[in-house]
Design an enzyme around this catalytic site. Structure first.
Site, PDB file in Angstrom:
ATOM      1  CB  CYS A  56      -7.612  47.064  55.319  1.00  0.00           C
ATOM      2  SG  CYS A  56      -9.220  46.817  55.035  1.00  0.00           S
ATOM      3  CB  CYS A 129      -7.444  47.147  52.164  1.00  0.00           C
ATOM      4  SG  CYS A 129      -7.778  48.992  51.562  1.00  0.00           S
ATOM      5  CG  ASP A 130      -9.610  44.760  48.135  1.00  0.00           C
ATOM      6  OD1 ASP A 130      -9.150  43.961  49.128  1.00  0.00           O
ATOM      7  OD2 ASP A 130     -10.663  44.607  47.722  1.00  0.00           O
ATOM      8  CE  LYS A 131      -9.598  47.033  43.354  1.00  0.00           C
ATOM      9  NZ  LYS A 131     -10.000  46.435  44.589  1.00  0.00           N
ATOM     10  CB  CYS A 201     -11.682  40.853  53.704  1.00  0.00           C
ATOM     11  SG  CYS A 201     -12.322  42.437  53.728  1.00  0.00           S
ATOM     12  CD  GLU A 453     -13.851  44.923  44.391  1.00  0.00           C
ATOM     13  OE1 GLU A 453     -14.722  44.729  45.401  1.00  0.00           O
ATOM     14  OE2 GLU A 453     -12.986  44.116  44.119  1.00  0.00           O
ATOM     15  CB  SER A 479     -16.023  41.559  45.854  1.00  0.00           C
ATOM     16  OG  SER A 479     -15.288  41.088  47.082  1.00  0.00           O
TER      17      SER A 479
END
Length: 577
Positions: A56, A129-131, A201, A453, A479
């Site tokens: 990521c 990525c995510d956070k 992702c 998650e 997730s």
């Protein structure tokens, strides 16, 4: 663009570059090769989450160099710095996931401290990525500087047996393998091909959901979120982002001029219509908190409820971020939303133009394959739904994208687990029954700590072919890749004495995503009696360090799981010091 010489009278960097008393400070800049002209230009922080933890973030360093070119072209002086990330795909399914949500606050805090400490005048933030996406945007809003966000881009889909595959397929393959339906060699083959490049992702999981948010809310340039990470064309967006922040600085357009209640509503619309991650229900309130705006989980869910779902993306649908980009991306989505009167058009964006003016420039139409017409949506309500009832007085959230209406209602006896590991072990051993509601508690922001998650558990259920035959609820998170009837963010959390702490095996739980209900068949008197006999929150092993600090400070998931009072209590604006 800004003219030279720059008047720094009202810029933070004057504190480190201007006047005889700042000679020692300037000596440091000369040591790094800056000249007089560069020292006296605006200083722009170029913040990245680059690291070698995961694909990521691995390309952010290169993209940052392109941003710096754009800043220089706009007569600014870029100063690159990095912050941390915790990548959920690697942190998933073990103790490391406790660090994930806490890392969002660490990212916002470290970016804030770096900007304050060095008196930068504006920021371009890159995250992968995510956070790291909400964390970076939260810092921008908190500082209220001229700000432009740019996403590092998604991963390319893997290819196996003529089909696209993603890391979600690998997580679900673990369940298939455990159930005896996949060989060791087939699993090894899949894991080698699922993630073929740099990038986050590829499905509409949390990273791509929040990337779409960055455009919809106006902090990112139109269509900048779409191109996959390996595409060299991302450099053009990076350069343009560097130029754009200099334009915002010249016009004194700041992050909170862009992030308003109306733009948060736009962002929630885009999450809903794309079947985005339930985590947006956590991150949008946290971003609102940084601006002092009341916009909690209830507000997000209200928008989800009356927004059509019309973009066919994994995990509920068929396509990945690369396909969305090729179909025209977020601008085409927002054009469709406008047709139904669901966009606040006057909101300012990072271009210096309103969102309505930007939509006017969009020539592409919905392709009917990835992006459906809003007049003929996949479903009439959003892909994410809020639930409320005596089991979750503060609400809960479930992703229904791709679920038929018959699978959006579920009633069954509870099977209670005190943590995710216990639930995952039971799933692996098939120690559960069809028709049950699996309850995983003590996984909230404070009680976890860290609001983990549950993808390992939900993916194992799907891999066993049980994803539609049981339901799962938790005060933790799911997730963006989770599918099935999986309800997260149940509040108040168990550690705060919420009803989820009081559930016992066999209690009958009803979940109804169509009506927005989450309830347990217990009277108020029984719940009150159980509460009186409750022995208090489960003790964790985290009695010191960062996670202990987080558990002491973190607030309700309904309000974004924030750790400070937010803009409502602030007594100054950084840019005006």
């Amino acid at each position: 663009m800004l003219k030279k010489p720059t008047d720094k009278t009202n810029m933070p960097s004057r504190h480190v570059t201007e006047g005889p008393s700042r000679a020692p400070h300037r000596s440091y800049f000369y040591a790094m090769g800056l000249g007089d002209e560069e020292i006296h230009q605006p200083f722009v922080g170029v913040a990245t989450c680059w690291n070698e933890a995961a694909p990521c973030n691995i390309s952010l360093n290169r993209q940052a160099q392109a941003v710096k070119l754009g800043v220089k072209q706009g007569n600014g002086t870029p100063r690159e710095f990095t912050t941390i990330t915790v990548t959920d795909g690697i942190a998933m399914g073990h103790e490391g996931m406790r660090s994930s949500l806490a890392s969002r606050e660490a990212i916002a805090d470290t970016v804030e401290l770096t900007m304050r400490g060095h008196c930068y005048d504006a920021i371009v933030g890159l995250a992968g990525c995510d956070k790291s996406l909400p964390g970076m945007m939260m810092a921008m809003i908190r500082l209220n500087t001229p700000s432009v966000f740019i996403y590092g881009g998604s991963i390319l889909p893997g290819r196996l047996n003529g089909k696209d595959v993603t890391v979600q397929d690998v997580f679900e393959a673990v369940g298939e393998h455990q159930a005896g339906n996949m060989s060791d060699e087939a699993l090894r083959t899949l894991e080698r091909v699922a993630c073929p490049s740099a990038g986050a992702c590829g499905g509409q999981f949390t990273a791509n959901t929040m990337a779409c948010v960055s455009e919809a809310i106006g902090l990112a340039l139109p269509n900048s979120a779409g191109a996959p990470a390996p595409y060299e064309s991302r450099d053009h967006y990076s350069i343009a982002s560097g130029q754009a922040v200099m334009n915002l600085l010249e016009k004194n357009i700041r992050a909170r001029d862009i992030v308003t209640l109306e733009s948060l509503q736009n962002a929630a619309r885009v999450v809903a219509c794309t079947g985005g991650s339930t985590n947006a229900g956590l991150h949008l309130p946290a971003m609102a908190h940084e601006a002092g705006i009341d916009f909690d989980l209830d507000d997000v869910c209200e928008i989800f409820r009356d927004t059509p779902y019309f973009v066919d993306l994994k995990p509920g649908g068929q396509y990945v971020a690369k396909d969305l980009y090729e179909a025209g991306g977020v601008p085409v989505i927002m054009k469709e939303l406008r047709k139904a009167g669901l966009i606040n058009e006057d909101c300012m964006t990072a271009t210096g133009y309103s969102i309505g003016e930007e939509i006017d420039r969009v020539s592409l139409e919905a392709d009917g394959k990835v992006i459906y017409s809003i007049g003929e949506p996949l479903s009439k309500t959003g892909g994410v739904v809020g639930l409320k009832g005596n089991l979750a007085p503060e609400g809960a959230i479930v992703k229904v994208a791709g679920m038929s209406s018959q699978h959006q209602m579920f009633t069954g006896p509870a099977r209670v687990f005190e943590c995710e590991e216990d639930a995952f072990e039971a799933v692996q051993k098939r120690e559960y029954e069809e028709g049950e509601v699996l309850v995983i508690r003590n996984e909230g922001p404070a009680g976890g700590p860290g609001m983990r998650e549950m993808l390992a558990t939900t993916a194992a259920l799907s891999g066993q072919g049980m994803g539609k035959k049981v339901a799962l609820i938790t005060d933790g998170r799911f997730s963006g890749a989770t599918r099935g009837f999986c309800v997260g963010h149940v509040g108040p959390e168990a550690a705060h004495g919420g009803p989820i702490a009081l559930i016992e095996n066999g209690d009958v739980i009803t979940l109804n995503a169509i009506e927005g209900e989450i309830s347990v068949d217990l009277t108020d008197e029984v719940l009150a009696e159980r509460k009186a006999n409750w022995k208090g929150p489960r003790q964790t092993i985290y009695a010191s360090g960062a996670l202990w600090k987080y558990s002491q400070l973190v607030g309700s998931a309904k309000l974004g799981a924030c750790t400070h009072p937010g803009a409502r209590d602030e007594k100054h604006i950084y840019m005006d010091l």
